[in-house]
Design a protein around this motif. Structure first.
Motif, PDB file in Angstrom:
ATOM      1  N   GLY A   1      48.929  40.207  44.549  1.00 52.40           N
ATOM      2  CA  GLY A   1      48.851  41.626  44.259  1.00 52.40           C
ATOM      3  C   GLY A   1      48.868  41.970  42.787  1.00 52.40           C
ATOM      4  N   THR A   2      49.037  41.013  41.897  1.00 49.47           N
ATOM      5  CA  THR A   2      49.177  41.330  40.482  1.00 49.47           C
ATOM      6  C   THR A   2      47.852  41.398  39.737  1.00 49.47           C
ATOM      7  OG1 THR A   2      49.517  39.001  39.969  1.00 49.47           O
ATOM      8  CG2 THR A   2      51.487  40.332  40.388  1.00 49.47           C
ATOM      9  N   VAL A   3      46.857  40.680  40.170  1.00 51.57           N
ATOM     10  CA  VAL A   3      45.558  40.632  39.499  1.00 51.57           C
ATOM     11  C   VAL A   3      44.496  41.053  40.512  1.00 51.57           C
ATOM     12  CG1 VAL A   3      43.872  39.097  38.428  1.00 51.57           C
ATOM     13  CG2 VAL A   3      46.303  38.774  37.969  1.00 51.57           C
ATOM     14  N   PRO A   4      43.622  41.996  40.157  1.00 51.17           N
ATOM     15  CA  PRO A   4      42.573  42.384  41.108  1.00 51.17           C
ATOM     16  C   PRO A   4      41.761  41.172  41.550  1.00 51.17           C
ATOM     17  CG  PRO A   4      42.582  43.863  39.216  1.00 51.17           C
ATOM     18  CD  PRO A   4      43.517  42.734  38.896  1.00 51.17           C
ATOM     19  N   ALA A   5      41.528  41.066  42.823  1.00 47.79           N
ATOM     20  CA  ALA A   5      40.808  39.916  43.380  1.00 47.79           C
ATOM     21  C   ALA A   5      39.433  39.772  42.744  1.00 47.79           C
ATOM     22  CB  ALA A   5      40.693  40.063  44.890  1.00 47.79           C
ATOM     23  N   GLU A   6      38.788  40.894  42.452  1.00 44.31           N
ATOM     24  CA  GLU A   6      37.429  40.847  41.900  1.00 44.31           C
ATOM     25  C   GLU A   6      37.397  40.358  40.454  1.00 44.31           C
ATOM     26  OE1 GLU A   6      38.799  45.185  41.981  1.00 44.31           O
ATOM     27  OE2 GLU A   6      38.892  43.461  43.303  1.00 44.31           O
ATOM     28  N   ARG A   7      38.541  40.251  39.820  1.00 41.85           N
ATOM     29  CA  ARG A   7      38.587  39.721  38.465  1.00 41.85           C
ATOM     30  C   ARG A   7      38.189  38.236  38.455  1.00 41.85           C
ATOM     31  NH1 ARG A   7      43.518  41.048  34.672  1.00 41.85           N
ATOM     32  NH2 ARG A   7      42.441  43.048  34.739  1.00 41.85           N
ATOM     33  N   HIS A   8      38.245  37.598  39.582  1.00 39.86           N
ATOM     34  CA  HIS A   8      37.936  36.173  39.688  1.00 39.86           C
ATOM     35  C   HIS A   8      36.449  35.897  39.919  1.00 39.86           C
ATOM     36  CE1 HIS A   8      42.198  35.085  39.685  1.00 39.86           C
ATOM     37  NE2 HIS A   8      42.366  36.177  40.394  1.00 39.86           N
ATOM     38  N   PHE A   9      35.626  36.944  39.954  1.00 42.61           N
ATOM     39  CA  PHE A   9      34.183  36.739  40.120  1.00 42.61           C
ATOM     40  C   PHE A   9      33.611  36.161  38.826  1.00 42.61           C
ATOM     41  CE2 PHE A   9      33.678  40.653  43.145  1.00 42.61           C
ATOM     42  CZ  PHE A   9      34.345  39.967  44.141  1.00 42.61           C
ATOM     43  N   PRO A  10      32.924  35.031  38.891  1.00 37.68           N
ATOM     44  CA  PRO A  10      32.277  34.519  37.676  1.00 37.68           C
ATOM     45  C   PRO A  10      31.134  35.449  37.260  1.00 37.68           C
ATOM     46  CG  PRO A  10      32.433  32.820  39.388  1.00 37.68           C
ATOM     47  CD  PRO A  10      32.795  34.126  40.018  1.00 37.68           C
ATOM     48  N   VAL A  11      31.091  35.808  36.000  1.00 39.67           N
ATOM     49  CA  VAL A  11      30.076  36.727  35.502  1.00 39.67           C
ATOM     50  C   VAL A  11      28.658  36.229  35.802  1.00 39.67           C
ATOM     51  CG1 VAL A  11      29.128  37.842  33.431  1.00 39.67           C
ATOM     52  CG2 VAL A  11      31.606  37.711  33.769  1.00 39.67           C
ATOM     53  N   PRO A  12      28.352  34.933  35.603  1.00 39.09           N
ATOM     54  CA  PRO A  12      26.989  34.481  35.923  1.00 39.09           C
ATOM     55  C   PRO A  12      26.612  34.709  37.388  1.00 39.09           C
ATOM     56  CG  PRO A  12      28.100  32.842  34.578  1.00 39.09           C
ATOM     57  CD  PRO A  12      29.133  33.864  34.974  1.00 39.09           C
ATOM     58  N   VAL A  13      27.564  34.558  38.292  1.00 43.16           N
ATOM     59  CA  VAL A  13      27.272  34.784  39.710  1.00 43.16           C
ATOM     60  C   VAL A  13      26.962  36.260  39.952  1.00 43.16           C
ATOM     61  CG1 VAL A  13      28.190  34.652  42.072  1.00 43.16           C
ATOM     62  CG2 VAL A  13      28.650  32.792  40.459  1.00 43.16           C
ATOM     63  N   VAL A  14      27.737  37.143  39.337  1.00 43.78           N
ATOM     64  CA  VAL A  14      27.498  38.582  39.485  1.00 43.78           C
ATOM     65  C   VAL A  14      26.112  38.950  38.944  1.00 43.78           C
ATOM     66  CG1 VAL A  14      28.263  40.889  38.770  1.00 43.78           C
ATOM     67  CG2 VAL A  14      29.962  39.152  39.382  1.00 43.78           C
ATOM     68  N   VAL A  15      25.773  38.437  37.766  1.00 47.76           N
ATOM     69  CA  VAL A  15      24.490  38.765  37.128  1.00 47.76           C
ATOM     70  C   VAL A  15      23.319  38.224  37.943  1.00 47.76           C
ATOM     71  CG1 VAL A  15      23.064  38.350  35.085  1.00 47.76           C
ATOM     72  CG2 VAL A  15      25.471  38.983  34.818  1.00 47.76           C
TER      73      VAL A  15
ATOM     74  N   GLY B 157      33.919  35.504  49.680  1.00 49.38           N
ATOM     75  CA  GLY B 157      34.966  34.512  49.942  1.00 49.38           C
ATOM     76  C   GLY B 157      36.030  34.512  48.863  1.00 49.38           C
ATOM     77  N   THR B 158      35.613  34.615  47.606  1.00 46.38           N
ATOM     78  CA  THR B 158      36.557  34.668  46.487  1.00 46.38           C
ATOM     79  C   THR B 158      37.442  35.900  46.599  1.00 46.38           C
ATOM     80  OG1 THR B 158      35.025  33.499  45.034  1.00 46.38           O
ATOM     81  CG2 THR B 158      36.752  34.811  43.961  1.00 46.38           C
ATOM     82  N   TRP B 159      36.827  37.036  46.902  1.00 47.66           N
ATOM     83  CA  TRP B 159      37.573  38.286  47.004  1.00 47.66           C
ATOM     84  C   TRP B 159      38.604  38.227  48.135  1.00 47.66           C
ATOM     85  CZ3 TRP B 159      37.563  42.551  50.502  1.00 47.66           C
ATOM     86  CH2 TRP B 159      38.127  43.721  49.992  1.00 47.66           C
ATOM     87  N   ILE B 160      38.206  37.689  49.274  1.00 49.85           N
ATOM     88  CA  ILE B 160      39.134  37.580  50.411  1.00 49.85           C
ATOM     89  C   ILE B 160      40.242  36.590  50.086  1.00 49.85           C
ATOM     90  CG2 ILE B 160      39.361  36.775  52.795  1.00 49.85           C
ATOM     91  CD1 ILE B 160      36.513  37.929  53.268  1.00 49.85           C
ATOM     92  N   ARG B 161      39.865  35.425  49.555  1.00 50.30           N
ATOM     93  CA  ARG B 161      40.829  34.372  49.239  1.00 50.30           C
ATOM     94  C   ARG B 161      41.851  34.840  48.208  1.00 50.30           C
ATOM     95  NH1 ARG B 161      37.088  31.137  48.207  1.00 50.30           N
ATOM     96  NH2 ARG B 161      37.316  31.047  45.958  1.00 50.30           N
ATOM     97  N   ARG B 162      41.435  35.689  47.276  1.00 51.13           N
ATOM     98  CA  ARG B 162      42.332  36.178  46.222  1.00 51.13           C
ATOM     99  C   ARG B 162      43.113  37.422  46.628  1.00 51.13           C
ATOM    100  NH1 ARG B 162      43.114  32.520  42.066  1.00 51.13           N
ATOM    101  NH2 ARG B 162      41.172  31.401  41.757  1.00 51.13           N
ATOM    102  N   GLY B 163      43.019  37.804  47.897  1.00 55.06           N
ATOM    103  CA  GLY B 163      43.850  38.892  48.415  1.00 55.06           C
ATOM    104  C   GLY B 163      43.240  40.275  48.333  1.00 55.06           C
ATOM    105  N   GLY B 164      41.921  40.381  48.222  1.00 57.78           N
ATOM    106  CA  GLY B 164      41.267  41.677  48.097  1.00 57.78           C
ATOM    107  C   GLY B 164      41.578  42.643  49.220  1.00 57.78           C
ATOM    108  N   ILE B 165      41.649  42.140  50.441  1.00 60.27           N
ATOM    109  CA  ILE B 165      41.933  43.018  51.588  1.00 60.27           C
ATOM    110  C   ILE B 165      43.361  43.541  51.497  1.00 60.27           C
ATOM    111  CG2 ILE B 165      42.140  43.126  54.103  1.00 60.27           C
ATOM    112  CD1 ILE B 165      39.864  41.028  54.209  1.00 60.27           C
TER     113      ILE B 165
END
Length: 151
Positions: free
Chosen positions: A114-128, A21-29
């Protein structure tokens, strides 16, 4: 052990759904056209789709207790894990860029996705936690399929 695998799978899915959801919302597609996002759309949605199908198969296994369903769910988890590792490998440089810059993720203004990769908004704790629970799920399913620990 089958219920433990189901619980870890569901919690893992919740974290993954949050990141999707974060990736889509931040324009990943949309960022695929400019090359800003490093996560390819087919990899992201393939990971999601196979994990969701596997979760459904595992849920049916928990109810029906048919060994073939457990092995099918495990078979589905293997490409899910592979795609997850691909995305992790592509996310790490994005995270390192942010870490070396010493800045928090930029807040994208409307129209500036388009200026910041959408995946940059992933919280590190969620990824881990997502990754650790995914490994736990894979191991629990692998142990449950042949009947280790009973069902």
């Amino acid at each position: 052990m089958d219920i433990a695998a189901l619980i870890t799978w569901v919690v893992t899915a919740l974290g993954g759904f949050y990141m999707l959801g974060t990736w889509i919302r931040r324009g990943g597609i949309r960022q695929q056209q400019t090359g800003t996002s490093r996560l390819p759309v087919p990899v992201v949605f393939g990971h999601f789709a196979l994990a969701a199908i596997g979760l459904v198969v595992w849920s049916v296994y928990v109810v029906a207790d048919k060994t073939a369903l457990a092995w099918t769910a495990f078979g589905l988890l293997l490409p899910v894990a592979l795609l997850g590792f691909v995305m992790l490998a592509r996310w790490i440089p994005v995270h390192r860029e942010r870490a070396t810059a010493g800045a928090p993720p930029a807040v994208s203004a409307p129209g500036a996705e388009g200026t910041v990769p959408a995946e940059r908004h992933f919280p590190v704790p969620v990824v881990v936690v997502h990754g650790l629970l995914a490994v736990a799920t894979l191991l629990l399913v692998l142990l449950t399929a042949p009947g280790v620990g009973g069902s």
